[in-house]
Design an enzyme around this catalytic site. Structure first.
Site, PDB file in Angstrom:
ATOM      1  N   ASP A 231       0.851  -1.187   0.000  1.00 61.39           N
ATOM      2  CA  ASP A 231       0.000   0.000   0.000  1.00 61.39           C
ATOM      3  C   ASP A 231       0.890   1.242   0.000  1.00 61.39           C
ATOM      4  OD1 ASP A 231      -2.678   1.281   0.288  1.00 61.39           O
ATOM      5  OD2 ASP A 231      -1.853   1.957   2.195  1.00 61.39           O
ATOM      6  N   ILE A 232       1.328   1.637  -1.176  1.00 60.72           N
ATOM      7  CA  ILE A 232       2.203   2.805  -1.329  1.00 60.72           C
ATOM      8  C   ILE A 232       1.443   3.824  -2.178  1.00 60.72           C
ATOM      9  CG2 ILE A 232       4.361   3.652  -2.312  1.00 60.72           C
ATOM     10  CD1 ILE A 232       5.599   0.943  -1.698  1.00 60.72           C
ATOM     11  N   GLU A 233       0.925   4.855  -1.523  1.00 57.82           N
ATOM     12  CA  GLU A 233       0.068   5.821  -2.206  1.00 57.82           C
ATOM     13  C   GLU A 233       0.787   7.161  -2.372  1.00 57.82           C
ATOM     14  OE1 GLU A 233      -3.913   5.828  -0.549  1.00 57.82           O
ATOM     15  OE2 GLU A 233      -3.620   3.788   0.223  1.00 57.82           O
ATOM     16  N   GLN A 234       2.060   7.088  -2.689  1.00 55.69           N
ATOM     17  CA  GLN A 234       2.879   8.287  -2.795  1.00 55.69           C
ATOM     18  C   GLN A 234       2.946   8.781  -4.243  1.00 55.69           C
ATOM     19  OE1 GLN A 234       6.681   7.157  -0.914  1.00 55.69           O
ATOM     20  NE2 GLN A 234       5.487   5.696   0.278  1.00 55.69           N
TER      21      GLN A 234
END
Length: 368
Positions: free
Chosen positions: A123-126
């Site tokens: 979960d990498i929402e960058q």
């Protein structure tokens, strides 16, 4: 393993025995990885509350644990044949260096083994610029994580969370095709779709029907395998204070900029489904329906007399989106998050909760 074998192993290699994780389940076989591949996924995000005991386990296939690790929960999920996977998050600047990337992946694999997990949800929402070092590092991270988990925990599952559209939403310009090829599943977060409002600053649906399904059309046009795509739906809505409620019922909201857009859903606040269902009874409008966005909403006044407009998803709006899953052969559906319903013994709440779980699965996918 036989008792005499454990004693011999302890005598020959005490350090190895002391470091081996001890199964916390009453039935040791429940610590074995779940390796069955389901044709239809119902993917649940859990935030660490005690609600998991009341999930509809006849449907759940995978649980992504975003709360504190609970060994009792792991044992229970495994007893129902459901996978439990880690949450994986890391600042992208930290993994541009391949050595750092390898270290992070090793830590996740070790943690998964220690906790008897069945994979990881990345979960990498960058924000990422296309063709930047982070752009290529992210794709490499997904590929290398998948390879490591499949090698070290056979049958494990690696999923990756993507925005509701591949069109650089919130500046997330990822290599979506390569990422989807590299992992087992992509979970499409079809919510918070008003994070950037470029038109009028007004309250709108969290996940409008046409906009939501247009995002899936775009992913499929990129030739991403539909059997790798899981549709994500929200079990929460947005409560917007209205600066003005027009005669047409439009709620004008404050200008709260986000990543270049003049307004956003940050003008409101997220509110769980269980709270909205209680609030709906005392609202000034009752449940209303927007035919264009295919979403319900209602108005209410707070203690200070301020008018609010609340947009949300319910069984009617969710089931219409879920039909797309069946029609286009997607892998499944899931929600953020499983803890937002009312799991009390109140008969009305129990029916509302059943209806929300049932809305997830297209009718053709349900057990007879």
């Amino acid at each position: 393993m036989a008792a005499w074998c454990l004693l011999l192993l302890a005598a020959l290699c005490p350090a190895l025995v002391s470091c081996a994780p001890q199964c916390p389940c009453e039935r040791p076989e429940l610590c074995n990885p779940i390796t069955d591949v389901r044709d239809f996924e119902v993917y649940v995000f859990d935030t660490g509350r005690s609600s998991w005991k009341f999930y509809d386990w006849s449907k759940v296939t995978t649980v992504a644990t975003f709360g504190k690790y609970n060994p009792e929960f792991m044992c229970y999920a495994h007893s129902k044949g459901a996978r439990m996977v880690l949450k994986g998050d890391v600042p992208l600047g930290n993994i541009v260096d391949p050595a750092n990337r390898t270290d992070w992946i090793s830590e996740q694999v070790d943690l998964a083994k220690k906790q008897f997990m069945d994979g990881i949800n990345i979960d990498i929402e960058q924000g990422v610029k296309q063709d930047s070092p982070e752009y290529y590092a992210l794709t490499a991270l997904v590929k290398e994580t998948t390879e490591a988990f499949h090698r070290e925990i056979p049958g494990s599952q690696v999923s990756f969370d993507v925005a509701w559209s591949p069109k650089c939403i919130d500046k997330r310009c990822y290599d979506y095709v390569a990422i989807a090829e590299a992992c087992d599943l992509v979970f499409v977060m079809s919510y918070d779709e008003q994070s950037q409002i470029w038109g009028d600053c007004i309250a709108m649906a969290n996940a409008p029907y046409k906009q939501t399904l247009g995002g899936y059309d775009d992913y499929l046009m990129m030739k991403i395998d539909p059997k790798k795509i899981v549709m994500g739906v929200p079990w929460y809505g947005y409560d917007y204070p209205c600066l003005e409620l027009t005669h047409e019922g439009v709620c004008k909201i404050a200008n709260v900029p986000f990543r270049g857009a003049p307004c956003s859903d940050a003008a409101g606040r997220q509110i769980p489904y269980r709270i909205m269902m209680k609030q709906l009874n005392s609202s000034t409008s009752g449940r209303m329906w927007d035919d264009n966005q295919r979403a319900p909403y209602y108005n209410y006044k707070d203690d200070q007399g301020q008018i609010h407009q609340v947009w949300y998803d319910d069984p009617e709006s969710i089931s219409q989106k879920a039909a797309y899953v069946r029609e286009h052969g997607l892998r499944g559906i899931g929600m953020w998050n499983g803890d937002l319903l009312d799991y009390s013994k109140d008969p009305v709440a129990q029916q509302q909760t059943r209806d929300m779980w049932n809305a997830l699965e297209p009718a053709d996918e349900r057990e007879p």
